[in-house]
Design an enzyme around this catalytic site. Sequence first.
Site, short mmCIF file in Angstrom:
data_model
loop_
_atom_site.label_atom_id
_atom_site.label_comp_id
_atom_site.label_asym_id
_atom_site.label_seq_id
_atom_site.Cartn_x
_atom_site.Cartn_y
_atom_site.Cartn_z
N TYR A 107 62.29 187.75 0.92
CA TYR A 107 62.87 187.49 2.25
C TYR A 107 62.42 188.53 3.29
O TYR A 107 63.12 188.72 4.29
CB TYR A 107 64.39 187.48 2.15
CG TYR A 107 64.96 186.17 1.61
CD1 TYR A 107 64.67 184.94 2.24
CD2 TYR A 107 65.79 186.13 0.50
CE1 TYR A 107 65.19 183.75 1.77
CE2 TYR A 107 66.32 184.94 0.02
CZ TYR A 107 66.01 183.74 0.66
OH TYR A 107 66.54 182.56 0.19
N HIS A 112 66.20 176.92 -1.95
CA HIS A 112 65.13 177.49 -1.13
C HIS A 112 63.86 176.72 -1.42
O HIS A 112 63.63 176.29 -2.54
CB HIS A 112 64.89 178.97 -1.50
CG HIS A 112 63.62 179.51 -0.93
ND1 HIS A 112 63.54 180.03 0.34
CD2 HIS A 112 62.34 179.55 -1.43
CE1 HIS A 112 62.28 180.38 0.60
NE2 HIS A 112 61.55 180.10 -0.46
#
Length: 149
Positions: free
Chosen positions: A49, A115
């Site tokens: 991330y 995700h």
Amino acid sequence: MEQTYVMVKPDGVQRGLIGEIISRIERRGLKIVALRMNVISEPAAKEHYSEHAARSFFPSLIEFVTSGPSVSMVVAGKDAIKVMRAINGATNPVDAAPGTIRGDFALDVGRNVVHASDSPEAAAREIAIHFKDSEIGKYSRIDEVCLYE
Ligand code: IDP
Ligand code: MG
């Protein structure tokens, strides 16, 4: 054939949605070529991330995604990146269309279940974070002759 990185996040695992999510991927015709359950390490989560490192939600995002087991996959198929993003639905589940994973199973952006990589560059980067080359399988689905023109 394009490849993308997909994760069932800890909320999806704890809510018993692994099978539901994998079923949606498989029935669409996409091919799962790597699969693992593990607790993602903090360094790997921060790298995964990294584009969000400056955002206010970054610490809580890292804490949550490392809080329990998640399921990581490499998913392959025609336009797999775009197709997986569509299967997942909008980032904020409030905006996600019914029929998408987030539109069917989630309400909060910080608990949005899944995700998937958002570009070819992100897919290559994310796959390399979570899998070695040797962990990615090479096989044909028997129905590829029907799935593809
Ligand atoms: P994506 O997962 O649809 O690619 P991104 O914008 O890349 O969405 O954000 C990564 C993750 O960070 C989201 O899935 C969500 O869990 C979390 N997130 C994004 N924006 C917010 C926010 O405004 N508040 C809390 N969490 C957020
Ligand atoms: Mg993203």
